[in-house]
Write a protein that holds these residues in place. Structure first.
Motif, PDB file in Angstrom:
ATOM      1  N   ARG A 126      26.376  14.620  16.912  1.00  0.00           N
ATOM      2  CA  ARG A 126      26.291  14.315  18.345  1.00  0.00           C
ATOM      3  C   ARG A 126      26.209  15.590  19.171  1.00  0.00           C
ATOM      4  O   ARG A 126      25.471  15.647  20.159  1.00  0.00           O
ATOM      5  N   ARG A 129      22.737  16.844  19.164  1.00  0.00           N
ATOM      6  CA  ARG A 129      21.857  16.071  20.050  1.00  0.00           C
ATOM      7  C   ARG A 129      22.090  16.448  21.516  1.00  0.00           C
ATOM      8  O   ARG A 129      21.148  16.517  22.307  1.00  0.00           O
ATOM      9  N   SER A 133      19.299  18.241  24.130  1.00  0.00           N
ATOM     10  CA  SER A 133      18.863  17.578  25.360  1.00  0.00           C
ATOM     11  C   SER A 133      19.298  18.307  26.627  1.00  0.00           C
ATOM     12  O   SER A 133      18.912  17.918  27.728  1.00  0.00           O
ATOM     13  N   ASP A 236      20.564   7.709  15.717  1.00  0.00           N
ATOM     14  CA  ASP A 236      20.138   8.079  17.064  1.00  0.00           C
ATOM     15  C   ASP A 236      19.209   6.993  17.587  1.00  0.00           C
ATOM     16  O   ASP A 236      18.417   6.419  16.822  1.00  0.00           O
ATOM     17  N   ASP A 238      16.200   5.933  20.195  1.00  0.00           N
ATOM     18  CA  ASP A 238      15.118   6.479  21.007  1.00  0.00           C
ATOM     19  C   ASP A 238      14.154   5.345  21.336  1.00  0.00           C
ATOM     20  O   ASP A 238      13.357   4.923  20.481  1.00  0.00           O
TER      21      ASP A 238
END
Length: 271
Positions: A126, A129, A133, A236, A238
């Motif tokens: 996490r 990620r 971002s 994840d 998306d």
């Protein structure tokens, strides 16, 4: 790593496993001390060259390491490092990389003992990620002009009390002592170490919507059958994939998303 360094690292891993099999050994403290040795060897280039000099007998190198470290770190750490410098290394940097790996493995062992290893794996994923971002956060964590102390404080504000202690420790070491690696490479390496700790492979799974528990179980079982090893799923979501799932295991990608099929159809029509 190649040749002699691979063999030396394999022997060091076995020594660490044998040591941490003894639950009386404080794995977190061992990790801290090994991390301190990593920093010392990274900083003192001449020292690590002496400790990996193939023209010197292994026992002489071990005695030197013992004299330098005894009284500074615990006996278990002294024994581990002494054993490592007895071995032959293809490059002096390989010794530093290996000591660092042992430090991270010891921290993951501490997490495993406390039943937190699954959470640490998920938190590492996490965090990766989040960094991917958030360009401003990544810039702050990789800013070469920022001090290690400032980066450590930033990480503590992000992770302190929210992530497992082992997660915060390994990420903080990676960020404050990158040693030429990118943040992404370092996080991926840590995730692999965590998976290996449980003798599992890591599959990154991207889907348009969250998978149900039954879907996770079926996918994990299917991948374990394909690869012959238990599989840990990093999940994840998306929405741009439209439907289906995409799975990455190491360098191999299994793509079953609708968007991929549409792109393939478009390519065929254009051809």
């Amino acid at each position: 790593m190649n040749g002699a360094s691979r063999e030396a690292l394999a022997a060091a891993r076995e020594s660490l496993d044998a040591l941490t099999d003894n639950t009386s050994v404080d794995a977190a403290k061992l990790a801290e001390e090994l991390a301190a040795v990593t920093a010392l060897l990274q900083r003192e280039v001449s020292l690590r060259r002496v400790l990996t000099d193939p023209s010197q007998p292994g026992e002489a190198r071990a005695e030197l390491a013992g004299r330098l470290l005894r009284g500074q770190v615990g006996g278990e750490t002294v024994d581990l490092i002494s054993g490592m410098v007895r071995s032959r290394w293809s490059q002096s940097r390989d010794l530093v990389d290996s000591v660092e790996e042992l430090a991270n493995t010891a921290d993951l062992t501490a997490a495993q003992r406390s039943g937190d290893l699954d959470d640490v794996e998920d938190e590492l994923f996490r965090f990766g990620r989040i960094v991917a971002s958030d360009k401003e956060l990544r810039a702050a964590l990789t800013d070469r002009s920022a001090s290690a102390s400032a980066k450590g404080q930033l990480l503590h504000s992000l992770l302190g009390g929210k992530a497992r202690p082992a997660t915060e420790r390994v990420i903080t070491r990676l960020v404050t002592q990158p040693r030429g690696r990118s943040l992404e490479e370092g996080l991926e390496s840590l995730s692999k170490l965590a998976a290996e700790r449980r003798e599992r492979m890591v599959a990154v799974v991207i889907s348009a919507v969250p998978l149900s528990d039954r879907q996770k179980q079926r996918l994990g079982a299917a991948l374990a059958k394909i690869y012959g090893r238990p599989m840990h799923l990093n999940l994840d979501v998306d929405p741009t994939v439209l439907g289906g799932i995409a799975v990455r295991v190491g360098d191999e990608v299994i793509n079953g998303t609708i968007s991929e099929r549409l792109e393939e159809a478009t390519r065929r029509m254009a051809g």
